[in-house]
Every structure is written in C-alpha cells, then in structure tokens.
Design an enzyme around this catalytic site. Structure first.
Site, short mmCIF file in Angstrom:
data_model
loop_
_atom_site.label_atom_id
_atom_site.label_comp_id
_atom_site.label_asym_id
_atom_site.label_seq_id
_atom_site.Cartn_x
_atom_site.Cartn_y
_atom_site.Cartn_z
CE LYS B 89 -4.32 -1.53 0.26
NZ LYS B 89 -5.26 -1.26 -0.85
CD GLU B 111 -9.99 4.72 0.42
OE1 GLU B 111 -9.75 5.92 0.21
OE2 GLU B 111 -9.30 3.81 -0.08
CB SER B 377 -0.15 -8.08 -1.45
OG SER B 377 -1.05 -8.95 -0.79
#
Lengths: 255, 393
Positions: B89, B111, B377
C-alpha cells in the site's frame, strides 16, 4: 410547452421541495406529493433511494436507507406514481443516482417516466459530457428534461456548456458541500448567486443545498428563479410524519 | 488492443469518471496534471529515492523452494510484505503524497477498510508533516483496533463512518463527501485502483514498481524477464495492478486474479466480484460490482478485511470480461490453510489477503518448469488475532 418550462415562466419565485420516495412510510409517496401541491409548492423532486448517495448528507442518506429497508424499489416507485397525473398538475422531477437507473435500463427508465408524467430527471453522478455523448437522444425522444448541477467552483466555460446542453433550469448548488450542511449564506455565496445571474444564461437558475427557512429562501432567490429544499423537509417528516406539511411550508413562505 | 487505460480512463467498457459536479473541479485538476507531474524528472527522482531509502525497495524476489516442491512447479514470491508498514500500500501513498505536494494541497484525506491503507497514508503524512484525516467504518474501527492505534500514533485523525453498513464502502463515501466539502486545499489519497479516472490509472502506475522490479529480478535469476504466470489477490486490486502492470500487454505472461469466495460463492457471504457482480457504477467508476437487481450496492463478506470491497478496479473488470485474466475464487478456509502452510514451509506469515493467492495450487495445476510469480502483498502481523482464533493457536 412542457410543464417545467411553463412553470419557469410564472411571475414569482418558485419553491420546490425534495423528499425521498417511500419515506417516512413506503406508501406515503403519493399523498406527500398531493399535499405539497395543495400547499402551493411549485414543483417537486422525488428522490429515488440509493444505498450509497455520495452527494448527500446524513439526513437524506438515512431517509434513503430507511426507505430501502422497508422495501422501496424502482418498480414500486413507478407503481405508486402511475395515475399521478389524474390528481397532480405541477412539474415532477425524479432525482436519483445513476446505478439504479442503469440497472433498470436508461431507455426503459426514460420511457416509463414519460408514460407516468414525470417531466425531468436529476442524476448527480451522470456527468454532462457522458450524458451529451451517450444518453441525450434517449431523454429527448421521451420528452424528459435532464437537469444539471453547477457549483461555486464550476468554471465559466463549463457553465456555458451545461447551459447549452440544458433545457429547463440549471440547479445551482449554493456552496461546496453535500446536502443539508450549511446554515445561512455567506457574502461570498451571495456574490456567486449574483455572478451567475449576470452571465445571462438561457436557462433560469434554481438554487439548492443549504435552504431551510424563509430567510435562506429569500437570499437564495434574490438573484435566481427559485430554490429547492430537501434536508429541512426530511427533518420535518422525521418529526411529524406526513402530517402538518402546511406548517412546514408556512415557515418558508408565510401566507 | 491494450489492457492499459485509454486517455479517458477506460479499460474496454470499464472506468470513466461518474462523479457529481461538486467533485468535477477536484478530479479535473488531478486528471489534467497527473501524467505530467509523474513524468517530471524531479518527481521521479524523489519518488524513487523514497521507495529505496524509506520503503526499503527493491523488495526481494524469493524462490520458495519448499513451497515449490510441494506443488511441483517453480514458485517465486515478490516480497511486498517487507515494505515499510507491512504491505504494498505504501508504494501508492508515497507517490500520492508527492503528487499532493506538487498540487499545493496541505490536507490529506483517505478511506480505509482493514486499516492498512490508512496506516500507509498516516505514515507518509507524518513523513511530510501534512494533516491527515482517515475515514474508517465504525464496525471496522472495532475490528481493527491495532491499526487505529497506529494511525493515531502517527498523528492522523480517524473519523468513524457511521452511515450505511459502516464499513469500507461507507468510509469511501464519507471521504468523497469530505472532498466535496473541501474542494480547494485537500487531496484524497484513494488506496486502490478504484474511483473515478484518473485514480485507477494513477494508483496502478505507482504500484507498477512491483512488476518493474520483477522483470529485472527474474532476469537475474532465470535469465528471462517474463514468468509464465503472475498471481495476485484482488479486492479493489491495487497489488494485482502493480504486479500485472508491465505484463498486461504481453500475451506470453498468464495473469491470474484471486478473489475471496468467503464462505462459498453461493453462500450469500462472499466477495467474489467477478462471479457475483454486474456492470454498474460505484465510487465514480463503471465496473463490476455486487448489487441487487434494483442497483443497490450490497455488502460483501470475506474473512480478510482487505478483500471485502463490493466492486473491483476497472482494469480487472476488463481483464475478466476480455478473458485476458484467469479469475479464481478461494474460500476463507482454503486461504487460512494456505497461510498456515506458507508459515510452516517457508517461515513467512502472510496477510490473509495474500493467503488467498497462495491457495490456488490445490486445484490449479501448473507444469513442472512453469515459473509462477505470486505477489506476496502483505505480512500477517495485523491478522494474528484472526489466525489465533481460527486455528486455536
């Protein structure tokens, strides 16, 4: 001439009310419309409830959530509205987000609106460019006027474009905000009303967002043709149900 | 035909910008400048330096020998779990905070669902000394207390989203509303390849560093840039977009997208958007999304908080519809078992999102000399309590 344009030619400031279809009770839709007309409201926006109304504040979202929970659907709205033109003469506009209309079928939706006697649509998340390229002919074939929004941040060039695509009125969002979130208009906002008025657009402007009483109604219509009240009316319905609508209208437009 | 976005932000039938007029100036400001800004040499220099020195890139491409042996094929893991903050991220938030600075914005909103993107956003805001407001569903705040604490420690304000179903989609709605209310000074850092154009394309480009590195690293290890397959889990799909990016238009590389089946596709508790979704509009993008016949958006379910988004990025919707991507859905149980297995075989505890991608090998068979790259990830630290409860550890 269609009902919206005819109404816009009347020689007074127009007062419009928004409410969520199927709220407070599923079957209240028609009686609220009739009661609003009886109290001199000039035209009505009927909200098609959506699960994720991005441009709305908590008041309208909660009314939508409640209407959906109690079983409101697009089909049900059209059932409720069938025959509405036998009793109601003022212009009726459906305000709804694009996804439910897309799932119903844009062409089918417009056709159904035409048959029912709906005069226009406001679809906040259908941008004017997409409408112009992909859907305009469908709306025009069915005699449905699509109303677009402008905001204080909308550029003059874009306002001119929106004006050229519009037939009816331009929905002037008073401040950069979601619905139901301001109290009173600042001098900057009133200057914005004036600036737009001085652009001499071909379509009249009607102001929405932030209007809740006689004072804000008068400020909003100083330079425009009319104003739309949504959240303040939903709040009235929260407290009173569909009764005493005349009391609410009197707070905006005293007799 | 390209599987990248065109200049209007469409991937085939999907994408675009279906936004209220109130958002138009914000989105247009970004759309008209993002490519030019990203091309600037000074931007690239700053971005790459932060990815190297702050995020810890390049992340290793690791040959998972015991895992490979078990499934009879050659499996490489792209170690995004080793990024600062524990997942891919942060690649995107580093890029977007630099973008926000160049756009002259001094307030950031975001968000978050599980809190990973919120933490990655709060992190870069702390780094740059910029105000940060993170919207998070009220229910998610209860479920993800450690990440809420991390965000607060990093100086962010966490605002509970109390509307609708009080989860990720509602947090996204609230962030969009904030942006409508604050059109001048605020940049919205969306955490996935979703939302109106240019977000899906911009986020994909920031995550593209993943496949850029895979090409270089695979060349070193296998003397070829292209694996036979690249595999990633898909919620909104940002890690997948990054892992696929430089392979999208290369037909020699198979693309496998793994969605969360939850308790089973037909169970009513699932997040497998490609199987259950229909074309529609969510958060300003035309894509596949889970909805009722009436067009109301429904609440997905997965044991993994990062995969329970009711839509999917428009890039992935196009990969699905065109047949370019192979879509597989994995149940909670299969994912949890695969996470435990990787821990035992390789000494790596993956995020539950990632565990879905690791679980495909039970049913999807590969050739012995196939090279399969899985995008690992995120790491599993944030999921320890779920692993503990599930396995009674």
């Amino acid at each position: 001439m269609n009902r919206i344009n005819k109404k816009l030619q009347e020689d007074h400031k127009l007062l419009s009310i928004y409410f969520t279809a199927g709220y407070p009770e599923t079957d209240d839709t028609v009686s609220i419309i009739q009661e609003l007309e009886r109290n001199g409201i000039d035209f009505i926006e009927i909200g098609l409830p959506f699960s994720d109304p991005l441009a709305d504040g908590p008041t309208i979202q909660e009314s939508s959530t409640k209407a959906l929970k109690s079983g409101m659907t697009t089909n049900k709205l059209f059932e409720q509205l069938s025959g509405i033109r036998q009793s109601v003469k003022i212009p009726l506009i459906i305000m709804g987000y694009f996804n439910p209309i897309l799932q119903y079928g844009v062409e089918k939706f417009c056709k159904k609106c035409g048959e029912t006697g709906i005069d226009g649509l406001i679809i906040p998340d259908l941008p004017v460019d997409v409408y112009n390229e992909e859907y305009r002919s469908i709306f025009e074939e069915n005699g449905i006027q699509n109303i677009f929004l402008i905001t204080p941040q909308t550029s003059e060039e874009r306002i001119r474009f929106i004006d050229s695509v519009s037939d009816g009125f331009i929905y002037m969002v008073s401040t950069a905000s979601v619905t139901g979130s301001t109290s009173g208009f600042s001098p900057e906002t009133r200057k914005y009303f004036q600036r737009i008025s001085e652009m001499k657009l071909q379509n009249p402007q009607v102001v929405g967002f932030g209007i809740s009483d006689e004072e804000t109604f008068n400020q909003a219509t100083e330079f425009s043709k009319g104003a739309i009240i949504g959240s303040a009316f939903i709040k009235h319905l929260n407290h009173n149900g569909k009764n005493k609508i005349s009391d609410f209208v009197k707070t905006i437009r005293p007799v | 035909m390209s599987y990248q976005a065109n200049e209007k932000g469409y991937y085939g039938d999907f994408g675009g910008a279906f936004i209220p007029e109130m958002l138009y100036p914000n989105v247009e400001e970004l759309r008209s400048q993002y490519l030019d800004i990203m091309k600037e040499e000074s931007f690239q220099k700053e971005f790459k330096a932060l990815l190297r020195d702050y995020v810890g890139r390049p992340t290793p491409l690791y040959y998972a020998e015991r895992f490979s042996k078990k499934y009879g094929t050659k499996i490489y893991l792209k170690r995004e779990d080793l990024c600062h903050t524990g997942a891919h991220k942060v690649n995107n938030t580093v890029g977007q905070i630099l973008m926000a600075k160049r756009l002259g914005k001094d307030r950031i909103i975001a968000e978050t669902g599980a809190g990973q993107h919120g933490v990655a956003t709060a992190t870069v805001c702390a780094l740059m000394g910029i105000e940060c407001i993170v919207y998070m569903g009220e229910i998610d705040i209860e479920r993800q207390a450690p990440n809420v604490a991390r965000m607060k420690m990093l100086g962010a304000t966490v605002v509970p989203a109390k509307s609708g179903s009080r989860t990720l989609k509602d947090a996204t709605n609230e962030a969009i509303r904030d942006w409508i209310n604050n059109p001048l000074d605020t940049h919205y850092i969306i955490g996935s390849v979703v939302g109106p154009h240019p977000y899906p394309d911009m986020v994909a480009r920031f995550q593209a560093i993943i496949s850029e590195e895979i090409k270089i690293q695979l060349k070193e290890k296998e003397n070829r840039e292209n694996p036979d397959y690249v595999v990633a889990c898909v919620g909104g799909g940002s890690n997948a977009a990054g892992a696929y990016f430089h392979y999208l238009d290369n037909p020699d590389v198979g693309i496998i997208a793994v969605e969360a089946a939850g308790k089973g596709i037909q169970s009513g508790e699932s997040a497998a958007t490609s199987a259950l979704g229909k074309e529609g509009i969510i958060h300003g993008s035309k894509t596949l999304l889970m909805q009722t016949d009436d067009g109301q958006i429904t609440e997905p379910y997965s044991i993994s908080a990062g995969l329970d988004y009711p839509g999917v990025g428009p890039m992935h919707a196009n990969l699905f519809r065109s047949g370019r991507g192979e879509f597989i859905s994995i149940t909670d149980k299969a994912a949890m078992d695969a996470g435990l297995e990787l821990a035992k075989l390789e000494g790596i505890i993956p995020a539950i999102e990632t565990s879905h991608a690791l679980a495909i090998f039970e049913d999807r068979k590969f050739k012995k000399d196939d090279i399969v790259v899985i995008n690992l990830s995120g790491r599993g630290d944030k999921d320890l309590s779920t692993y503990i409860d599930y396995f009674g550890l």
